[in-house]
Motif scaffolding. Structure first.
Motif, PDB file in Angstrom:
ATOM      1  N   ALA A  39      -2.966 -47.705 -40.032  1.00 45.36           N
ATOM      2  CA  ALA A  39      -1.565 -48.077 -40.253  1.00 45.36           C
ATOM      3  C   ALA A  39      -1.547 -49.374 -41.055  1.00 45.36           C
ATOM      4  O   ALA A  39      -2.086 -50.389 -40.618  1.00 45.36           O
ATOM      5  CB  ALA A  39      -0.843 -48.246 -38.921  1.00 45.36           C
ATOM      6  N   ALA A  40      -0.970 -49.319 -42.238  1.00 45.46           N
ATOM      7  CA  ALA A  40      -1.077 -50.425 -43.188  1.00 45.46           C
ATOM      8  C   ALA A  40       0.137 -51.349 -43.119  1.00 45.46           C
ATOM      9  O   ALA A  40       1.259 -50.906 -42.865  1.00 45.46           O
ATOM     10  CB  ALA A  40      -1.229 -49.876 -44.606  1.00 45.46           C
ATOM     11  N   HIS A  41      -0.109 -52.639 -43.363  1.00 49.00           N
ATOM     12  CA  HIS A  41       0.978 -53.617 -43.350  1.00 49.00           C
ATOM     13  C   HIS A  41       1.553 -53.774 -44.757  1.00 49.00           C
ATOM     14  O   HIS A  41       1.053 -53.183 -45.730  1.00 49.00           O
ATOM     15  CB  HIS A  41       0.470 -54.963 -42.831  1.00 49.00           C
ATOM     16  CG  HIS A  41      -0.265 -55.781 -43.857  1.00 49.00           C
ATOM     17  ND1 HIS A  41      -1.423 -55.340 -44.481  1.00 49.00           N
ATOM     18  CD2 HIS A  41      -0.010 -57.003 -44.384  1.00 49.00           C
ATOM     19  CE1 HIS A  41      -1.842 -56.269 -45.322  1.00 49.00           C
ATOM     20  NE2 HIS A  41      -0.991 -57.279 -45.293  1.00 49.00           N
ATOM     21  N   VAL A  42       2.589 -54.578 -44.874  1.00 48.01           N
ATOM     22  CA  VAL A  42       3.214 -54.884 -46.157  1.00 48.01           C
ATOM     23  C   VAL A  42       2.910 -56.336 -46.506  1.00 48.01           C
ATOM     24  O   VAL A  42       3.209 -57.240 -45.717  1.00 48.01           O
ATOM     25  CB  VAL A  42       4.739 -54.656 -46.106  1.00 48.01           C
ATOM     26  CG1 VAL A  42       5.417 -55.211 -47.347  1.00 48.01           C
ATOM     27  CG2 VAL A  42       5.049 -53.173 -45.967  1.00 48.01           C
ATOM     28  N   ALA A  43       2.317 -56.570 -47.660  1.00 49.07           N
ATOM     29  CA  ALA A  43       2.071 -57.930 -48.127  1.00 49.07           C
ATOM     30  C   ALA A  43       3.372 -58.513 -48.688  1.00 49.07           C
ATOM     31  O   ALA A  43       4.185 -57.800 -49.274  1.00 49.07           O
ATOM     32  CB  ALA A  43       0.990 -57.929 -49.206  1.00 49.07           C
ATOM     33  N   ALA A  44       3.540 -59.805 -48.495  1.00 51.10           N
ATOM     34  CA  ALA A  44       4.765 -60.460 -48.961  1.00 51.10           C
ATOM     35  C   ALA A  44       4.408 -61.720 -49.724  1.00 51.10           C
ATOM     36  O   ALA A  44       3.277 -62.215 -49.660  1.00 51.10           O
ATOM     37  CB  ALA A  44       5.672 -60.790 -47.776  1.00 51.10           C
ATOM     38  N   GLN A  45       5.386 -62.218 -50.447  1.00 50.68           N
ATOM     39  CA  GLN A  45       5.216 -63.492 -51.133  1.00 50.68           C
ATOM     40  C   GLN A  45       6.462 -64.334 -50.883  1.00 50.68           C
ATOM     41  O   GLN A  45       7.573 -63.803 -50.778  1.00 50.68           O
ATOM     42  CB  GLN A  45       5.002 -63.289 -52.635  1.00 50.68           C
ATOM     43  CG  GLN A  45       6.066 -62.504 -53.349  1.00 50.68           C
ATOM     44  CD  GLN A  45       5.675 -62.227 -54.794  1.00 50.68           C
ATOM     45  OE1 GLN A  45       4.614 -62.621 -55.266  1.00 50.68           O
ATOM     46  NE2 GLN A  45       6.548 -61.536 -55.515  1.00 50.68           N
ATOM     47  N   PRO A  46       6.278 -65.647 -50.759  1.00 47.15           N
ATOM     48  CA  PRO A  46       7.432 -66.512 -50.482  1.00 47.15           C
ATOM     49  C   PRO A  46       8.454 -66.436 -51.600  1.00 47.15           C
ATOM     50  O   PRO A  46       8.121 -66.258 -52.776  1.00 47.15           O
ATOM     51  CB  PRO A  46       6.806 -67.909 -50.394  1.00 47.15           C
ATOM     52  CG  PRO A  46       5.348 -67.674 -50.161  1.00 47.15           C
ATOM     53  CD  PRO A  46       5.013 -66.390 -50.845  1.00 47.15           C
ATOM     54  N   ALA A  47       9.721 -66.565 -51.213  1.00 39.50           N
ATOM     55  CA  ALA A  47      10.817 -66.578 -52.177  1.00 39.50           C
ATOM     56  C   ALA A  47      11.957 -67.379 -51.562  1.00 39.50           C
ATOM     57  O   ALA A  47      12.021 -67.524 -50.336  1.00 39.50           O
ATOM     58  CB  ALA A  47      11.276 -65.155 -52.502  1.00 39.50           C
ATOM     59  N   GLU A  74       1.595 -44.620 -43.432  1.00 36.90           N
ATOM     60  CA  GLU A  74       2.526 -45.446 -44.201  1.00 36.90           C
ATOM     61  C   GLU A  74       3.886 -45.580 -43.515  1.00 36.90           C
ATOM     62  O   GLU A  74       4.357 -44.667 -42.843  1.00 36.90           O
ATOM     63  CB  GLU A  74       2.711 -44.839 -45.596  1.00 36.90           C
ATOM     64  CG  GLU A  74       3.501 -45.709 -46.565  1.00 36.90           C
ATOM     65  CD  GLU A  74       2.827 -47.077 -46.724  1.00 36.90           C
ATOM     66  OE1 GLU A  74       3.069 -47.968 -45.890  1.00 36.90           O
ATOM     67  OE2 GLU A  74       2.079 -47.236 -47.700  1.00 36.90           O
ATOM     68  N   ALA A  75       4.483 -46.758 -43.743  1.00 34.55           N
ATOM     69  CA  ALA A  75       5.851 -47.033 -43.283  1.00 34.55           C
ATOM     70  C   ALA A  75       5.978 -46.846 -41.778  1.00 34.55           C
ATOM     71  O   ALA A  75       6.956 -46.299 -41.272  1.00 34.55           O
ATOM     72  CB  ALA A  75       6.860 -46.168 -44.028  1.00 34.55           C
ATOM     73  N   MET A  76       4.971 -47.353 -41.051  1.00 34.74           N
ATOM     74  CA  MET A  76       4.973 -47.322 -39.592  1.00 34.74           C
ATOM     75  C   MET A  76       5.365 -48.702 -39.060  1.00 34.74           C
ATOM     76  O   MET A  76       5.761 -49.583 -39.822  1.00 34.74           O
ATOM     77  CB  MET A  76       3.590 -46.906 -39.092  1.00 34.74           C
ATOM     78  CG  MET A  76       3.132 -45.535 -39.576  1.00 34.74           C
ATOM     79  SD  MET A  76       4.063 -44.196 -38.813  1.00 34.74           S
ATOM     80  CE  MET A  76       3.461 -44.284 -37.136  1.00 34.74           C
ATOM     81  N   ASP A  77       5.224 -48.897 -37.751  1.00 33.49           N
ATOM     82  CA  ASP A  77       5.586 -50.187 -37.179  1.00 33.49           C
ATOM     83  C   ASP A  77       4.714 -51.314 -37.739  1.00 33.49           C
ATOM     84  O   ASP A  77       5.159 -52.459 -37.835  1.00 33.49           O
ATOM     85  CB  ASP A  77       5.521 -50.151 -35.651  1.00 33.49           C
ATOM     86  CG  ASP A  77       4.265 -49.493 -35.110  1.00 33.49           C
ATOM     87  OD1 ASP A  77       4.048 -48.319 -35.417  1.00 33.49           O
ATOM     88  OD2 ASP A  77       3.509 -50.156 -34.371  1.00 33.49           O
ATOM     89  N   THR A  78       3.463 -51.023 -38.142  1.00 34.28           N
ATOM     90  CA  THR A  78       2.606 -52.053 -38.732  1.00 34.28           C
ATOM     91  C   THR A  78       3.217 -52.621 -40.006  1.00 34.28           C
ATOM     92  O   THR A  78       3.005 -53.791 -40.335  1.00 34.28           O
ATOM     93  CB  THR A  78       1.206 -51.487 -39.014  1.00 34.28           C
ATOM     94  OG1 THR A  78       0.663 -50.969 -37.795  1.00 34.28           O
ATOM     95  CG2 THR A  78       0.261 -52.553 -39.543  1.00 34.28           C
ATOM     96  N   SER A  79       3.972 -51.822 -40.732  1.00 40.09           N
ATOM     97  CA  SER A  79       4.614 -52.300 -41.962  1.00 40.09           C
ATOM     98  C   SER A  79       5.950 -52.988 -41.675  1.00 40.09           C
ATOM     99  O   SER A  79       6.721 -53.255 -42.597  1.00 40.09           O
ATOM    100  CB  SER A  79       4.813 -51.148 -42.948  1.00 40.09           C
ATOM    101  OG  SER A  79       5.737 -50.211 -42.437  1.00 40.09           O
ATOM    102  N   GLN A  80       6.192 -53.278 -40.397  1.00 37.89           N
ATOM    103  CA  GLN A  80       7.387 -54.010 -39.948  1.00 37.89           C
ATOM    104  C   GLN A  80       8.652 -53.162 -39.956  1.00 37.89           C
ATOM    105  O   GLN A  80       9.748 -53.691 -40.114  1.00 37.89           O
ATOM    106  CB  GLN A  80       7.590 -55.313 -40.738  1.00 37.89           C
ATOM    107  CG  GLN A  80       6.492 -56.340 -40.535  1.00 37.89           C
ATOM    108  CD  GLN A  80       6.756 -57.645 -41.279  1.00 37.89           C
ATOM    109  OE1 GLN A  80       5.989 -58.027 -42.143  1.00 37.89           O
ATOM    110  NE2 GLN A  80       7.842 -58.325 -40.936  1.00 37.89           N
ATOM    111  N   ARG A  81       8.504 -51.858 -39.767  1.00 39.82           N
ATOM    112  CA  ARG A  81       9.697 -51.042 -39.553  1.00 39.82           C
ATOM    113  C   ARG A  81      10.435 -51.580 -38.330  1.00 39.82           C
ATOM    114  O   ARG A  81       9.863 -51.747 -37.254  1.00 39.82           O
ATOM    115  CB  ARG A  81       9.325 -49.574 -39.316  1.00 39.82           C
ATOM    116  CG  ARG A  81       8.810 -48.824 -40.508  1.00 39.82           C
ATOM    117  CD  ARG A  81       9.863 -48.488 -41.539  1.00 39.82           C
ATOM    118  NE  ARG A  81      10.799 -47.465 -41.140  1.00 39.82           N
ATOM    119  CZ  ARG A  81      10.651 -46.153 -41.357  1.00 39.82           C
ATOM    120  NH1 ARG A  81       9.538 -45.699 -41.928  1.00 39.82           N
ATOM    121  NH2 ARG A  81      11.588 -45.303 -41.010  1.00 39.82           N
TER     122      ARG A  81
END
Length: 392
Positions: A39-47, A74-81
């Motif tokens: 289960a993959a996460h989503v990378a983010a960048q500050p804004a 994809e698009a599971m709870d690990t990706s912050q759903r």
């Protein structure tokens, strides 16, 4: 490769933390003895105002999961759903990942991709008529099924709306029964325990595990082959084995137990679990090496590679368990898969610095830090920036 082992001084230690060269292969084929998804996460960048999705890093992270032989969940709870990733963003994530998986397959590489379909377009905190819940699920499932040849499966995620609205097990059987009729291929069911999401307490119509399991088994037996398997995340190995033994032949139990996965995947004479784990996103290389050893029948090699990852995973998933995504993103940053330690909705601030430093220690011990010099550099930078309540 550095001639001198990478190291970093951590508070409270008499000696520097040495980060060993990992020693794993750069890639592994998909295992044949177990079916495994990370289960993959989503990378983010500050804004300004809030972090935004770093799409390039998010896709590169999936590339390395595929390269190590894992399917991507994809698009599971690990990706912050439900914790920062909206359904609109999830749709774009699914679309991008499906296209990326298609590119890998066109090049002759394996790239399994199963995507989550839930009801998070419905607001939390209220109940809904069952037809409205079915409609929300059906909308998402139809989107996943239409996302292209890159998608190999649908995961019917546990629903907060259904947990808040169902009166008993019959309501779960009605909702899921209708969805299975609409599925164009066998699906993976998703049983997420309340440790991961307290709003899911009493899922399947009962707070008693055995009674809830009765409902799951009845649903699967009614499904006429429309259930590929069920992901179980209740952090109880005994209960998982008990349910696994009750499943009809050919239906898989995908462990979601981030505490006890090593033994459950290894199995015994009575059987084993397959896996769909957020932990795999944090321990990718050693887990891939362990699964390759298992394919060779080398159980000692499996234990040697997988065993040291368990204390690390248990720490990452310690209560409050829902914050485990922070550890996944932290290790992705240390390993160079994203340029910033940032998460949607500022979730990275939900674990204290002392937790992160311990994660780094155990990751070094599990040889899960695959770029030791970079990890040491980033840890040193993090320590220099810690201040105020984050001081350690």
């Amino acid at each position: 490769m550095s001639e001198v082992a990478a190291q970093v001084w951590l508070p409270g230690r008499d000696e520097p933390l040495v980060i060993p060269e990992p020693g794993w292969a750069a890639s592994y084929p998909p295992p044949v003895s177990r079916r495994v998804f990370a289960a993959a996460h989503v990378a983010a960048q500050p804004a300004p105002g809030d972090a935004v999705i770093d799409w390039e890093s998010t896709m590169r992270f999936r590339d390395q999961l595929w390269a190590h032989g894992f399917g991507v969940a994809e698009a599971m709870d690990t990706s912050q759903r439900g914790m920062g990733l909206s359904w609109a963003q999830a749709k774009e994530l699914i679309t991008r990942s499906a296209a990326r998986a298609g590119q890998h397959r066109a090049a002759g590489a394996a790239a399994a991709l199963a995507c989550g379909a839930g009801t998070d377009q419905l607001a939390d905190g209220r109940s809904y008529p069952l037809p409205e819940i079915i409609g929300a699920y059906a909308e998402q499932m139809a989107f996943v099924q239409s996302a292209g040849a890159g998608v190999s499966g649908v995961i019917l995620m546990a629903s907060r709306a259904l947990a808040a609205s169902a009166n008993d097990a019959r309501d779960y059987l009605e909702v899921y029964g209708e969805l299975l009729k609409q599925a164009d291929r066998p699906v993976i069911l998703h049983w997420l325990g309340e440790a991961f999401d307290p709003a899911l307490r009493g899922y399947w119509g009962s707070t008693d595990f055995d009674a809830a399991a009765d409902t799951v088994v009845e649903l699967i037996e009614r499904a006429s082959g429309q259930v590929d398997g069920i992901k179980l995340s209740v952090l109880d190995a005994g209960r998982e084995v008990a349910l696994r033994r009750r499943l009809p032949a050919g239906v898989r139990l995908y462990t979601g137990d981030d505490f006890n996965y090593a033994g459950l995947i290894r199995g015994d004479a009575t059987g084993h679990s397959d896996a769909l784990l957020g932990a795999f996103a944090a321990i990718t290389a050693p887990a891939a090496a362990a699964l390759a050893a298992l394919d060779r029948g080398d159980t000692n090699g499996y234990d040697a590679a997988m065993g040291p990852t368990v204390p690390l995973s248990r720490l990452i998933f310690e209560p409050p368990t829902s914050r485990y995504k922070v550890g996944v993103a932290f290790l992705a940053w240390l390993n160079g898969w994203q340029p910033h330690f940032a998460m949607l909705a500022g979730l990275q601030r939900q674990r204290p610095a002392r937790h992160l430093l311990r994660v780094a220690e155990l990751a070094a011990g599990a040889r899960a830090l695959t770029n030791p010099d970079l990890a040491a550099e980033r840890m040193t930078d993090l320590l220099a920036r810690l201040a105020g309540p984050e001081r350690v």
